[in-house]
Enzyme design. Structure first.
Site, mmCIF file in Angstrom:
data_model
loop_
_atom_site.group_PDB
_atom_site.id
_atom_site.type_symbol
_atom_site.label_atom_id
_atom_site.label_comp_id
_atom_site.label_asym_id
_atom_site.label_seq_id
_atom_site.Cartn_x
_atom_site.Cartn_y
_atom_site.Cartn_z
ATOM 1 C CE LYS A 81 0.278 -9.485 -1.730
ATOM 2 N NZ LYS A 81 -0.263 -8.544 -2.668
HETATM 3 C C1 LIG Z 1 -0.332 -6.988 -2.980
HETATM 4 C C2 LIG Z 1 -1.611 -6.245 -2.897
HETATM 5 C C3 LIG Z 1 -2.118 -5.497 -3.970
HETATM 6 C C4 LIG Z 1 -1.312 -5.214 -5.197
HETATM 7 O O1 LIG Z 1 -0.849 -6.331 -5.828
HETATM 8 P P1 LIG Z 1 0.485 -6.249 -6.761
HETATM 9 O O2 LIG Z 1 0.480 -7.554 -7.461
HETATM 10 O O3 LIG Z 1 1.652 -6.104 -5.807
HETATM 11 O O4 LIG Z 1 0.353 -5.085 -7.646
HETATM 12 C C5 LIG Z 1 -3.360 -4.931 -3.844
HETATM 13 N N1 LIG Z 1 -4.090 -5.075 -2.737
HETATM 14 C C6 LIG Z 1 -3.624 -5.760 -1.669
HETATM 15 C C7 LIG Z 1 -4.490 -5.902 -0.456
HETATM 16 C C8 LIG Z 1 -2.371 -6.350 -1.711
HETATM 17 O O5 LIG Z 1 -1.902 -7.016 -0.640
#
Ligand SMILES: *Cc1c(COP(=O)(O)O)cnc(C)c1O
Length: 376
Positions: A180
């Site tokens: 991310k």
């Molecule tokens: C990555 C993601 C999540 C979940 O996040 P984690 O930190 O991996 O649990 C939720 N929504 C979206 C759109 C994502 O890309």
């Protein structure tokens, strides 16, 4: 294999983590508070509640919104399954509305048509980092007495109409997974300007424990006393990881700039190529791009995907429509219900995009995409 996403860790990040390890705290200490304040400063000033993942942030946010059996949550199918799963785990009914054909973001009019008097939350996702018209979704939700949740797992650092993501929704959720826009290894946060939603979010992430004597049912039990009024879980982000997050946040601007440069370089290299579509954008948006979602036309996505993987390009597909997962199919959700999302999915390939990607690597990906699309 060149990955599609990857963290960028520098010496300052390493030192921040080591300093936290040497401190008196490993779990909830001063680094957590500092990180929450730093997040808040980057999202327009609303308080931030740190948690252990983006999924935990969604679970906490829906809990704060009071989502439960009998409630409906209107959301997009073009997302990681957690956006919908976290609502379903609270017993809510998930209602999928279709996306805009060009951006892949939840369509405001489709969401409007899906809202009923049982809708408690409208949850949009800033797909690829492009904010999903957050002003329009806030207005839609509030017209119907619902809350607007913005799943900003892709979009911390993005602006809409010059305002940062995190300053529009009742509840904004963030993810700090390594791919991310910034990372704490695992981590996430809920941002909310509403003190009651913040209080409920803080309760749910910490077992529902009530330590404030004014709110306790048995305040005279003794100085050790704490009590639970509503069930919660332990989603506390440790100090060690919060220290990494604060250090990473110092580079959020630089990450956004580099992501935008790479995105523009892909656009430049692929815009004229027949058989693909480069990502759509909106005039109001200044995105911190998380993904570069290229669309491959003429039913050739799989062929191009496999050619790129064979060439050492670690492409991804984001995302299979959430209701195609067997868990939703078994609940009676039918394929075909959101045709734009399905068409988008069937064409999509995410190209590598992360701050440490070099121009030469981007150019190599462009060459390989051109070769794969030409079928050579
Ligand atoms: C990555 C993601 C999540 C979940 O996040 P984690 O930190 O991996 O649990 C939720 N929504 C979206 C759109 C994502 O890309």
């Amino acid at each position: 294999m060149l990955p599609y996403g990857r963290q960028s860790i520098d010496e300052a990040d390493v030192e921040a983590v080591v300093a936290a390890l040497r401190s008196d705290w490993l779990t909830t200490g001063p680094a957590v508070e500092a990180f929450e304040q730093a997040i808040s400063a980057h999202v327009g000033g609303a308080p931030a509640v740190s948690v252990t993942s983006g999924t935990a942030a969604l679970h906490v946010a829906y809990a704060a919104a009071g989502v439960g059996p009998g409630d409906e949550v209107v959301t997009t199918p073009l997302t990681f399954v957690a956006t919908a799963a976290a609502a379903a785990l609270h017993g809510a009914t998930v209602v999928f509305a279709d996306v805009e054909a060009d951006t892949g973001n939840l369509d405001v009019e489709a969401a409007r048509a899906a809202v009923t008097d049982r809708t408690r939350v409208v949850a949009a996702v800033d797909y690829a980092g492009l904010p999903a018209s957050p002003d329009a979704f806030a207005a839609l939700a509030h017209e119907h007495g619902a809350l607007f949740l913005e799943d900003a797992a892709h979009s911390i650092g993005s602006l809409w109409d010059g305002r940062p993501v995190g300053s529009f929704a009742d509840l904004t959720t963030l993810s700090f997974f390594p791919t991310k826009n910034l990372t704490t290894a695992e981590g996430g946060a809920v941002v909310t300007a509403d003190p009651e939603l913040e209080r409920r979010a803080r309760g749910f992430k910490n077992h529902g424990l009530v330590r404030d004597r004014d709110r306790q049912r048995f305040p005279d039990e003794g100085p050790w006393h704490q009590e639970v009024h509503e069930f919660g879980l332990n989603y506390r982000l440790p100090d060690v990881l919060a220290a990494l997050g604060t250090s990473q946040l110092r580079r959020l601007e630089a990450f956004r700039t580099r992501r935008a440069e790479i995105h523009a370089r892909y656009d430049e290299g692929l815009r004229d190529l027949d058989g693909v579509l480069t990502p759509a954008r909106r005039a109001e948006a200044e995105p911190a791009w998380h993904l570069y979602p290229l669309r491959v036309l003429d039913g050739r996505r799989r062929e191009v995907f496999e050619a790129l993987r064979a060439a050492g390009i670690g492409v991804q597909v984001n995302y299979i429509p959430a209701y195609w997962h067997p868990v939703f199919a078994d609940l009676g959700y039918q394929r075909g219900q959101c045709p734009n999302a399905e068409a988008y999915y069937e064409q999509e390939i995410s190209l590598p995009l992360f701050p440490d990607l070099t121009d030469a690597q981007v150019d190599r990906v462009v060459d390989e995409v051109r070769r794969a699309v030409a079928g050579r």
